[in-house]
Write a protein that holds these residues in place. Structure first.
Motif, short mmCIF file in Angstrom:
data_model
loop_
_atom_site.label_atom_id
_atom_site.label_comp_id
_atom_site.label_asym_id
_atom_site.label_seq_id
_atom_site.Cartn_x
_atom_site.Cartn_y
_atom_site.Cartn_z
N LEU A 182 17.85 4.66 -3.98
CA LEU A 182 17.53 2.82 -2.89
C LEU A 182 15.64 2.56 -3.93
O LEU A 182 15.72 1.38 -3.18
N GLY A 183 15.35 3.16 -4.15
CA GLY A 183 13.65 2.75 -4.17
C GLY A 183 13.23 2.64 -3.60
O GLY A 183 11.68 2.88 -3.98
N TYR A 184 13.15 3.48 -2.06
CA TYR A 184 11.84 3.42 -0.87
C TYR A 184 10.74 4.54 -1.25
O TYR A 184 9.98 4.66 -0.81
N VAL A 185 11.40 5.99 -1.69
CA VAL A 185 10.35 6.65 -2.00
C VAL A 185 10.58 7.37 -3.94
O VAL A 185 11.77 7.35 -3.84
N THR A 186 9.26 7.65 -3.83
CA THR A 186 9.39 8.90 -5.41
C THR A 186 9.17 9.91 -4.76
O THR A 186 8.20 10.29 -4.45
N ASP A 236 6.53 18.71 -3.97
CA ASP A 236 6.65 18.77 -2.57
C ASP A 236 5.96 17.11 -2.08
O ASP A 236 5.70 17.70 -1.32
N LEU A 237 5.89 16.54 -2.71
CA LEU A 237 5.20 15.17 -2.53
C LEU A 237 6.00 14.23 -2.68
O LEU A 237 7.16 13.70 -3.69
N VAL A 238 5.71 13.24 -1.21
CA VAL A 238 7.35 12.22 -1.49
C VAL A 238 6.09 11.07 -1.30
O VAL A 238 5.38 10.49 0.29
N THR A 239 6.16 10.20 -1.66
CA THR A 239 5.76 9.18 -2.00
C THR A 239 5.96 7.87 -1.03
O THR A 239 7.86 7.16 -2.42
N TYR A 240 5.74 6.81 -0.43
CA TYR A 240 6.19 5.49 -0.51
C TYR A 240 6.21 4.40 -1.00
O TYR A 240 4.70 4.64 -0.22
N PRO A 241 6.68 3.65 -1.73
CA PRO A 241 5.68 2.32 -2.27
C PRO A 241 4.91 1.36 -1.55
O PRO A 241 4.26 0.53 -1.49
N SER A 242 5.65 1.65 -0.50
CA SER A 242 5.81 0.46 0.95
C SER A 242 4.94 1.32 2.40
O SER A 242 5.73 1.73 2.87
N GLU A 281 0.94 -1.20 0.04
CA GLU A 281 0.07 -0.37 -0.23
C GLU A 281 1.25 1.48 -0.23
O GLU A 281 1.29 1.04 0.92
N PRO A 282 1.11 2.03 -1.49
CA PRO A 282 2.07 3.20 -0.87
C PRO A 282 1.16 4.36 -0.20
O PRO A 282 0.06 4.30 -0.32
N VAL A 283 1.65 4.98 0.44
CA VAL A 283 1.69 6.46 1.41
C VAL A 283 2.34 7.38 0.59
O VAL A 283 3.36 7.39 0.51
N THR A 284 1.61 8.70 0.08
CA THR A 284 2.49 9.60 -0.75
C THR A 284 1.93 10.87 0.69
O THR A 284 0.74 11.09 0.98
N LEU A 285 2.69 11.70 1.29
CA LEU A 285 3.46 12.97 2.12
C LEU A 285 4.03 14.36 1.30
O LEU A 285 4.96 13.95 0.60
N THR A 286 3.28 15.29 1.77
CA THR A 286 3.78 16.46 1.72
C THR A 286 5.06 16.01 2.03
O THR A 286 5.64 15.34 3.32
N ARG A 287 6.15 17.26 2.31
CA ARG A 287 7.37 17.56 2.44
C ARG A 287 7.51 18.13 3.71
O ARG A 287 8.21 17.29 4.75
N ARG A 290 4.58 -0.71 4.66
CA ARG A 290 5.39 -1.88 5.91
C ARG A 290 6.67 -1.39 6.07
O ARG A 290 6.75 -0.90 7.25
N LEU A 291 7.17 -0.52 5.10
CA LEU A 291 8.88 -0.39 4.97
C LEU A 291 8.83 0.83 5.19
O LEU A 291 9.46 0.89 6.41
N LEU A 292 8.29 1.95 5.81
CA LEU A 292 7.92 3.51 6.13
C LEU A 292 7.18 3.39 7.77
O LEU A 292 8.45 3.84 8.56
N GLU A 293 6.90 2.27 8.26
CA GLU A 293 6.26 1.79 9.74
C GLU A 293 7.51 1.51 9.66
O GLU A 293 7.93 1.95 11.67
N ALA A 294 7.94 0.69 9.13
CA ALA A 294 9.61 -0.16 10.04
C ALA A 294 10.89 0.90 10.23
O ALA A 294 11.74 1.18 10.93
N THR A 295 10.87 2.38 9.01
CA THR A 295 11.67 3.33 9.37
C THR A 295 11.55 3.96 10.48
O THR A 295 12.54 4.47 11.39
#
Length: 251
Positions: free
Chosen positions: A135-139, A143-149, A107-113, A151-156
């Protein structure tokens, strides 16, 4: 936008021309060319809209793979015709779908900076974001940053909140990526040698392709289970050793 409805062409999803081209990694103009050369069935039309199916997408990916392996367009046409005449093309397309689907379900997550800075606090830097993107953890898109995962965002975030510097988390992530790539190479190599065999897919019968598809379906969860189990065992051993060392230093 992709439609989840059924399609007469055999696939479950429906795609507009631009969507199927993007998903297959080909140029839009190639769709008409492949259709003219007989490599790709025509789409289903509803009014002025051309709908492509999952089977179109699968065939496009197969064509791209064969082109990448040095086949000419004419050679691919002959190969597809031979598979169709032998009854093996549906099994081949089913094998491609089975081999490529569902490996990543995130589940991707998109956030503002600004929201990102609020989450990670003042220790996160622009360099961390740049490296995470490498590393492919974000795009990053403006002003928008998307985490494709998620789960990885929450672990970080969990590690950061325990005081682990983000730069060191990214170091660990890069190491894990390299190890995961090596593991993937090993599992794929085993499957390639012992299940598909030395002749590849070109000379396999419909029955053999069906057998390989069933093997993919059966073995899909095995790789993840093996890695998770071995990591859990390794962590148990390492934590036991660390606790023993801490107890010795306290004496």
């Amino acid at each position: 936008m992709r439609d989840a409805g059924s399609d007469e062409a055999g696939g479950g999803g429906r795609y507009r021309r631009e969507e199927v081209a993007r998903a297959a990694g080909v140029k839009v103009r190639n769709l008409r060319y492949y259709q003219e050369r007989g490599l790709l069935p025509p789409p289903r039309r509803e009014g002025r809209i051309a709908w492509y199916s999952d089977d179109h997408l699968t065939r496009l990916r197969l064509i791209s793979d064969l082109l990448g392996r040095g086949y000419t367009v004419n050679g691919i046409g002959e190969l597809l015709s031979a598979w169709e005449d032998g009854g093996g093309l549906p099994q081949l397309l089913g094998l491609e779908r089975e081999m490529t689907r569902d490996w990543v379900q995130e589940e991707p997550v998109t956030l503002t900076r600004a929201a990102l800075r609020e989450l990670f606090g003042p220790t996160a830097t622009a360099e961390d974001t740049r490296r995470a993107a490498e590393l492919g953890y974000v795009t990053v898109d403006g002003d928008l940053v998307t985490y494709p995962s998620r789960r990885l965002l929450e672990a970080t975030l969990a590690l950061v909140r325990q005081g682990v510097p983000l730069a060191e988390i990214l170091d660990a992530g890069e190491f894990v990526q390299a190890q995961a790539a090596a593991l993937a190479d090993r599992f794929v190599g085993l499957f390639r040698r012992h299940v598909i065999g030395a002749d590849g897919l070109e000379l396999l019968s419909a029955g053999q392709l069906q057998h390989i598809t069933a093997a993919v379906r059966a073995l899909r969860p095995v790789a993840g289970e093996v890695v998770a189990t071995e990591f859990s065992r390794a962590m148990a051993r390492r934590v036991d050793a660390e606790v023993a060392e801490l107890l010795r230093t306290e004496q």
